[in-house]
Design a protein around this motif. Structure first.
Motif, short mmCIF file in Angstrom:
data_model
loop_
_atom_site.label_atom_id
_atom_site.label_comp_id
_atom_site.label_asym_id
_atom_site.label_seq_id
_atom_site.Cartn_x
_atom_site.Cartn_y
_atom_site.Cartn_z
N ILE A 163 0.86 -1.17 0.00
CA ILE A 163 0.00 0.00 0.00
C ILE A 163 0.90 1.22 0.00
O ILE A 163 2.00 1.20 0.57
CB ILE A 163 -0.92 0.00 1.24
N SER A 164 0.48 2.28 -0.66
CA SER A 164 1.31 3.48 -0.69
C SER A 164 1.18 4.24 0.63
O SER A 164 0.18 4.11 1.34
CB SER A 164 0.89 4.39 -1.85
N LYS A 165 2.20 5.03 0.91
CA LYS A 165 2.16 5.86 2.11
C LYS A 165 0.95 6.79 2.07
O LYS A 165 0.25 6.97 3.08
CB LYS A 165 3.44 6.68 2.21
N GLU A 166 0.67 7.37 0.90
CA GLU A 166 -0.45 8.30 0.78
C GLU A 166 -1.78 7.63 1.08
O GLU A 166 -2.63 8.18 1.79
CB GLU A 166 -0.47 8.91 -0.63
N ASN A 167 -1.96 6.41 0.53
CA ASN A 167 -3.21 5.68 0.79
C ASN A 167 -3.35 5.31 2.26
O ASN A 167 -4.44 5.36 2.83
CB ASN A 167 -3.29 4.43 -0.08
N PHE A 168 -2.24 4.94 2.86
CA PHE A 168 -2.23 4.57 4.27
C PHE A 168 -2.60 5.77 5.14
O PHE A 168 -3.44 5.68 6.04
CB PHE A 168 -0.85 4.04 4.65
N PHE A 169 -1.99 6.91 4.83
CA PHE A 169 -2.28 8.13 5.58
C PHE A 169 -3.74 8.55 5.38
O PHE A 169 -4.43 8.94 6.33
CB PHE A 169 -1.36 9.26 5.14
N ASN A 170 -4.22 8.50 4.14
CA ASN A 170 -5.60 8.88 3.86
C ASN A 170 -6.59 7.99 4.60
O ASN A 170 -7.62 8.47 5.10
CB ASN A 170 -5.88 8.82 2.35
N PHE A 171 -6.26 6.70 4.68
CA PHE A 171 -7.12 5.78 5.43
C PHE A 171 -7.18 6.21 6.90
O PHE A 171 -8.26 6.28 7.50
CB PHE A 171 -6.59 4.35 5.33
N GLY A 172 -6.04 6.50 7.49
CA GLY A 172 -6.00 6.89 8.90
C GLY A 172 -6.80 8.15 9.16
O GLY A 172 -7.54 8.23 10.14
N LEU A 173 -6.66 9.12 8.29
CA LEU A 173 -7.38 10.39 8.47
C LEU A 173 -8.88 10.19 8.28
O LEU A 173 -9.69 10.73 9.03
CB LEU A 173 -6.85 11.43 7.48
N LYS A 174 -9.25 9.41 7.26
CA LYS A 174 -10.66 9.20 6.96
C LYS A 174 -11.36 8.40 8.06
O LYS A 174 -12.54 8.64 8.36
CB LYS A 174 -10.79 8.47 5.62
N GLU A 175 -10.65 7.47 8.68
CA GLU A 175 -11.26 6.58 9.66
C GLU A 175 -11.17 7.10 11.10
O GLU A 175 -11.66 6.44 12.01
CB GLU A 175 -10.61 5.20 9.58
#
Length: 224
Positions: free
Chosen positions: A14-26
């Motif tokens: 998983i990309s860092k950006e997707n990982f970060f976006n998941f954390g922020l969204k959740e």
């Protein structure tokens, strides 16, 4: 430098950006209207000499009495208590405000693998430890990115994104907190109380130095 997080993302799962976006969204926040009500109630309890909480200070919380003595003189509040588990009161608050619970309950919807986190720290600041704008549920796998143990540019990057999101959501309430912290009368009173402690033989020079360092950090305004 060998960085475990970078090596994980380089594997391509998983990309860092997707990982970060998941954390922020959740990340789960208190609804703004409920947070505003609770924030005003907290301030009333603080100024009204009612029971309020902070996290323990120092090794084994043996310095907590210093902050309690500070609040007695600074805010005339003699009912500042140490949180029984260092997170019991924030857990109770975020549970009631969001309707989610990490433990089984007939009153709340259960969630799993979420961590309670203070967005801006300041857990010995009586205005911040149980402030509804400072407490969230975040996915547990993202929690190390906001903790004190992890280090590095990636940690700094996510922490900034995380704090910016929290600030934008609760900007008015956080600005009210900042106004308290930067108020000249408040700052002057803090310095007067700390100075007065030096004439009290109960406190050692080492204790007072640690307290002053902590106060400078805990009472600093939130800036991003």
């Amino acid at each position: 430098m060998r960085d475990a997080y970078i090596r994980f993302f380089n594997e391509g799962y998983i990309s860092k950006e997707n990982f970060f976006n998941f954390g922020l969204k959740e990340t789960i926040y208190a609804p703004y209207d409920k947070a505003e009500i609770e924030w005003n109630l907290l301030k009333n309890r603080i100024y009204g000499n009612e029971k309020v909480f902070i996290r323990g200070f120092g090794r084994d919380a043996n310095g907590t009495h210093l902050f309690q003595a500070l609040y007695k003189k600074l805010l005339s509040n003699h009912n500042v208590r140490k949180d029984s588990t260092n997170n019991a009161e924030p857990a109770k608050l975020i549970r009631s405000l969001t309707g989610y619970s990490k433990t089984q309950s007939s009153k709340f919807e259960s969630i799993r693998n979420y961590q309670i986190s203070h967005i801006f720290g300041r857990t010995k600041n009586v205005f911040a430890f149980t402030a509804p704008w400072n407490i969230v549920y975040m996915p547990k796998m993202l929690d190390p990115f906001t903790g004190h143990e992890a280090k590095g540019e990636m940690i700094d990057e996510y922490t900034l994104l995380f704090q910016r999101q929290g600030y934008h959501r609760f900007e008015k309430l956080i600005d009210e907190f900042n106004e308290i912290m930067i108020n000249p009368n408040f700052k002057e009173k803090v310095n007067e109380v700390l100075y007065s402690f030096h004439s009290n033989e109960t406190y050692s020079i080492k204790e007072l130095k640690k307290l002053e360092e902590a106060v400078n950090k805990e009472f600093s305004p939130i800036t991003l």
